[in-house]
Design a protein around this motif. Structure first.
Motif, PDB file in Angstrom:
ATOM      1  N   ASP A 244      -2.033  20.273 -23.663  1.00 33.61           N
ATOM      2  CA  ASP A 244      -2.945  19.875 -24.720  1.00 33.61           C
ATOM      3  C   ASP A 244      -2.801  20.838 -25.895  1.00 33.61           C
ATOM      4  O   ASP A 244      -2.085  21.832 -25.843  1.00 33.61           O
ATOM      5  CB  ASP A 244      -4.390  19.820 -24.213  1.00 33.61           C
ATOM      6  N   GLU A 245      -3.506  20.554 -26.981  1.00 31.65           N
ATOM      7  CA  GLU A 245      -3.374  21.356 -28.191  1.00 31.65           C
ATOM      8  C   GLU A 245      -3.852  22.789 -27.976  1.00 31.65           C
ATOM      9  O   GLU A 245      -3.292  23.733 -28.532  1.00 31.65           O
ATOM     10  CB  GLU A 245      -4.170  20.705 -29.332  1.00 31.65           C
ATOM     11  N   GLU A 246      -4.879  22.962 -27.150  1.00 30.74           N
ATOM     12  CA  GLU A 246      -5.396  24.302 -26.896  1.00 30.74           C
ATOM     13  C   GLU A 246      -4.347  25.174 -26.202  1.00 30.74           C
ATOM     14  O   GLU A 246      -4.150  26.335 -26.575  1.00 30.74           O
ATOM     15  CB  GLU A 246      -6.662  24.231 -26.043  1.00 30.74           C
ATOM     16  N   SER A 247      -3.668  24.602 -25.217  1.00 34.38           N
ATOM     17  CA  SER A 247      -2.616  25.347 -24.532  1.00 34.38           C
ATOM     18  C   SER A 247      -1.485  25.685 -25.486  1.00 34.38           C
ATOM     19  O   SER A 247      -0.953  26.800 -25.481  1.00 34.38           O
ATOM     20  CB  SER A 247      -2.081  24.532 -23.348  1.00 34.38           C
ATOM     21  N   PHE A 248      -1.095  24.707 -26.308  1.00 35.41           N
ATOM     22  CA  PHE A 248      -0.051  24.950 -27.310  1.00 35.41           C
ATOM     23  C   PHE A 248      -0.443  26.127 -28.203  1.00 35.41           C
ATOM     24  O   PHE A 248       0.349  27.038 -28.442  1.00 35.41           O
ATOM     25  CB  PHE A 248       0.146  23.697 -28.159  1.00 35.41           C
ATOM     26  N   GLN A 249      -1.687  26.117 -28.697  1.00 34.31           N
ATOM     27  CA  GLN A 249      -2.135  27.154 -29.619  1.00 34.31           C
ATOM     28  C   GLN A 249      -2.181  28.522 -28.950  1.00 34.31           C
ATOM     29  O   GLN A 249      -1.815  29.531 -29.557  1.00 34.31           O
ATOM     30  CB  GLN A 249      -3.509  26.799 -30.188  1.00 34.31           C
ATOM     31  N   ASP A 250      -2.604  28.564 -27.693  1.00 37.01           N
ATOM     32  CA  ASP A 250      -2.657  29.837 -26.968  1.00 37.01           C
ATOM     33  C   ASP A 250      -1.283  30.489 -26.907  1.00 37.01           C
ATOM     34  O   ASP A 250      -1.113  31.655 -27.254  1.00 37.01           O
ATOM     35  CB  ASP A 250      -3.171  29.619 -25.537  1.00 37.01           C
ATOM     36  N   TRP A 251      -0.270  29.739 -26.446  1.00 35.78           N
ATOM     37  CA  TRP A 251       1.070  30.308 -26.289  1.00 35.78           C
ATOM     38  C   TRP A 251       1.740  30.527 -27.635  1.00 35.78           C
ATOM     39  O   TRP A 251       2.548  31.457 -27.793  1.00 35.78           O
ATOM     40  CB  TRP A 251       1.925  29.421 -25.388  1.00 35.78           C
ATOM     41  N   PHE A 252       1.391  29.684 -28.619  1.00 33.75           N
ATOM     42  CA  PHE A 252       1.945  29.874 -29.966  1.00 33.75           C
ATOM     43  C   PHE A 252       1.500  31.209 -30.544  1.00 33.75           C
ATOM     44  O   PHE A 252       2.298  31.967 -31.104  1.00 33.75           O
ATOM     45  CB  PHE A 252       1.503  28.728 -30.886  1.00 33.75           C
ATOM     46  N   GLU A 253       0.206  31.526 -30.405  1.00 34.31           N
ATOM     47  CA  GLU A 253      -0.307  32.786 -30.938  1.00 34.31           C
ATOM     48  C   GLU A 253       0.316  33.989 -30.224  1.00 34.31           C
ATOM     49  O   GLU A 253       0.603  35.011 -30.846  1.00 34.31           O
ATOM     50  CB  GLU A 253      -1.835  32.829 -30.807  1.00 34.31           C
ATOM     51  N   ILE A 254       0.525  33.864 -28.921  1.00 32.17           N
ATOM     52  CA  ILE A 254       1.160  34.951 -28.174  1.00 32.17           C
ATOM     53  C   ILE A 254       2.600  35.138 -28.654  1.00 32.17           C
ATOM     54  O   ILE A 254       3.067  36.259 -28.880  1.00 32.17           O
ATOM     55  CB  ILE A 254       1.109  34.659 -26.661  1.00 32.17           C
ATOM     56  N   GLY A 255       3.318  34.035 -28.820  1.00 30.76           N
ATOM     57  CA  GLY A 255       4.686  34.116 -29.327  1.00 30.76           C
ATOM     58  C   GLY A 255       4.775  34.678 -30.723  1.00 30.76           C
ATOM     59  O   GLY A 255       5.657  35.482 -31.046  1.00 30.76           O
ATOM     60  N   LEU A 256       3.823  34.286 -31.585  1.00 30.38           N
ATOM     61  CA  LEU A 256       3.829  34.777 -32.957  1.00 30.38           C
ATOM     62  C   LEU A 256       3.558  36.276 -33.007  1.00 30.38           C
ATOM     63  O   LEU A 256       4.200  37.010 -33.775  1.00 30.38           O
ATOM     64  CB  LEU A 256       2.773  34.010 -33.779  1.00 30.38           C
ATOM     65  N   SER A 257       2.624  36.746 -32.207  1.00 33.03           N
ATOM     66  CA  SER A 257       2.331  38.172 -32.196  1.00 33.03           C
ATOM     67  C   SER A 257       3.516  38.977 -31.679  1.00 33.03           C
ATOM     68  O   SER A 257       3.756  40.109 -32.114  1.00 33.03           O
ATOM     69  CB  SER A 257       1.087  38.465 -31.347  1.00 33.03           C
ATOM     70  N   GLU A 258       4.297  38.381 -30.780  1.00 31.61           N
ATOM     71  CA  GLU A 258       5.489  39.052 -30.266  1.00 31.61           C
ATOM     72  C   GLU A 258       6.527  39.200 -31.375  1.00 31.61           C
ATOM     73  O   GLU A 258       7.138  40.263 -31.548  1.00 31.61           O
ATOM     74  CB  GLU A 258       6.079  38.271 -29.101  1.00 31.61           C
ATOM     75  N   ILE A 259       6.716  38.134 -32.164  1.00 30.05           N
ATOM     76  CA  ILE A 259       7.640  38.195 -33.288  1.00 30.05           C
ATOM     77  C   ILE A 259       7.207  39.233 -34.298  1.00 30.05           C
ATOM     78  O   ILE A 259       8.019  39.984 -34.865  1.00 30.05           O
ATOM     79  CB  ILE A 259       7.732  36.808 -33.969  1.00 30.05           C
ATOM     80  N   GLN A 260       5.906  39.354 -34.512  1.00 28.07           N
ATOM     81  CA  GLN A 260       5.377  40.273 -35.517  1.00 28.07           C
ATOM     82  C   GLN A 260       5.193  41.689 -35.004  1.00 28.07           C
ATOM     83  O   GLN A 260       4.680  42.548 -35.703  1.00 28.07           O
ATOM     84  CB  GLN A 260       4.042  39.735 -36.043  1.00 28.07           C
ATOM     85  N   GLY A 261       5.606  41.918 -33.746  1.00 26.53           N
ATOM     86  CA  GLY A 261       5.640  43.280 -33.241  1.00 26.53           C
ATOM     87  C   GLY A 261       4.334  43.832 -32.751  1.00 26.53           C
ATOM     88  O   GLY A 261       4.125  45.045 -32.737  1.00 26.53           O
ATOM     89  N   GLN A 262       3.408  42.972 -32.296  1.00 24.68           N
ATOM     90  CA  GLN A 262       2.124  43.456 -31.800  1.00 24.68           C
ATOM     91  C   GLN A 262       2.187  43.791 -30.308  1.00 24.68           C
ATOM     92  O   GLN A 262       1.411  44.585 -29.808  1.00 24.68           O
ATOM     93  CB  GLN A 262       1.036  42.406 -32.029  1.00 24.68           C
ATOM     94  N   GLU A 263       3.136  43.177 -29.592  1.00 23.01           N
ATOM     95  CA  GLU A 263       3.129  43.271 -28.139  1.00 23.01           C
ATOM     96  C   GLU A 263       3.347  44.703 -27.649  1.00 23.01           C
ATOM     97  O   GLU A 263       4.008  45.508 -28.292  1.00 23.01           O
ATOM     98  CB  GLU A 263       4.238  42.383 -27.560  1.00 23.01           C
ATOM     99  N   ASN A 264       2.822  44.978 -26.453  1.00 25.14           N
ATOM    100  CA  ASN A 264       3.123  46.237 -25.763  1.00 25.14           C
ATOM    101  C   ASN A 264       4.594  46.246 -25.371  1.00 25.14           C
ATOM    102  O   ASN A 264       5.135  45.249 -25.002  1.00 25.14           O
ATOM    103  CB  ASN A 264       2.277  46.354 -24.494  1.00 25.14           C
TER     104      ASN A 264
END
Length: 264
Positions: A244-264
Motif C-alpha cells: 500500500d502507499e504507506e508501506s511505499f512511503q516508509d521504505w522510500f523515506e528510509i532509502g532517501l535518508s540513506e542516499i543523503q547520508g543520514q544512516e548509521n
C-alpha cells in the motif's frame, strides 16, 4: 545480557521507522550491516527513479538556500533526465517557501541525548524565529498523504522533539510538509507542549524496547505488505504482497535518508 547495539549507536527517524516496519530488517541493516544481495521484485525501476528524483530535488533546494543562482539551478533541473524534477523545482520557486533569511539552517543535523541514548534529526530546513521554530520537509510523494498519517509519523515526533531542544526559550514549533507534486497543499502541523511530552515518552519507550530486546526477538514482520519494498527480502525468502502507499512511503523515506547520508 550484553546489549546488541554497538556503543554510540545513533537513533534517528529512519532506523526507528525501519524497526516499526520489521524488526528483522532493522537487525540486518543497522546492527549486522549486511548488504542486500539479490534483485527486488517490487522495488522496480520506478521506485529507484523516484528515489533519484527525490534526492535531486532535495539537492537543488539545498543549493538554493546556500545562495546558488536560481537560474543556474533551473538550468540544472531542466537537464535532469526525469522531467518531474524541473516541474517540482519550478513549483518550489513559486511557493512561499522559497524565501531566504539569515536565521535558516539547511540540511542541518542535530542530535540530543534522550535517556542516555543519542537521537538525531536531519532537517531539510529549520528556521529559528523569535517566537517560533519552523521545520520544513520536502516530499515527492505520488499520493498526497493524509494529515493524520503525517501527525503519527515517527519523523514528526523525532523532528519536533529534537527541534524543541535547540532553544532554551519556549517557542511554538510548526512542521511543514511540502509536497512537490501537490505544491498548493502543504500540511502544516502545530506541535503543542502536550504533544511534545507525549512524543518524548513514546520515542524514549521505543528506544528502550529496541535496546532491551535479545537478538531472537528481532523477528520478521507478520504483515507481508511491509516486505514489498524491503531490500532484505532475499534473507527471508519473501516477495511480499501488493504494497500500500504507506508501506511505499516508509521504505522510500528510509532509502532517501540513506542516499543523503543520514544512516548509521
Amino acid at each position: 545480557m550484553t546489549e546488541l547495539l554497538p556503543p554510540g549507536f545513533v537513533f534517528h527517524q529512519s532506523n526507528l521507522q525501519a524497526f516499526q516496519n520489521c524488526r528483522f530488517s532493522f537487525l540486518l541493516r543497522y546492527v549486522r550491516k549486511l548488504p542486500w544481495p539479490a534483485p527486488l521484485s517490487a522495488r522496480t525501476n520506478d521506485f529507484e527513479k523516484d528515489l533519484a528524483a527525490g534526492s535531486t530535488l532535495h539537492a537543488l533546494i539545498h543549493q538554493f538556500f546556500l545562495g546558488i543562482d536560481p537560474e543556474l539551478l533551473v538550468s540544472c533541473a531542466a537537464n535532469y533526465p526525469d522531467a518531474r524534477v524541473s516541474a517540482w523545482f519550478a513549483s518550489f520557486l513559486a511557493s512561499p517557501y522559497a524565501k531566504q533569511s539569515p536565521n535558516q539552517l539547511t540540511e542541518h543535523s542535530t542530535q540530543i541525548t534522550l535517556n542516555d541514548s543519542l537521537l538525531l534529526a536531519k532537517f531539510d530546513l529549520i528556521t529559528l524565529e523569535e517566537d517560533m521554530i519552523k521545520i520544513c520537509d520536502w516530499k515527492t510523494s505520488r499520493v498526497l498523504p493524509k494529515r493524520q498519517f503525517l501527525e503519527e509519523r515517527i519523523q514528526t515526533k523525532v523532528y519536533s522533539l529534537v527541534a524543541s531542544r535547540m532553544s532554551q526559550s519556549v517557542r511554538l514549533i510548526t512542521m511543514h510538509y511540502w509536497e512537490a507534486a501537490f505544491p498548493e497543499h502543504p500540511v502544516i502541523l502545530e506541535i503543542s507542549d502536550t504533544q511534545l511530552r507525549r512524543y518524548e515518552l513514546e520515542i524514549a519507550d521505543l528506544i528502550s524496547r529496541i535496546r532491551s530486546l535479545p537478538e531472537a526477538e528481532f523477528k520478521r514482520t507478520e504483515d507481508p505488505r511491509r516486505c514489498s519494498y524491503c531490500e532484505y527480502q532475499s534473507y527471508c525468502l519473501r516477495n511480499g504482497s501488493p504494497a500500500d502507499e504507506e508501506s511505499f512511503q516508509d521504505w522510500f523515506e528510509i532509502g532517501l535518508s540513506e542516499i543523503q547520508g543520514q544512516e548509521n
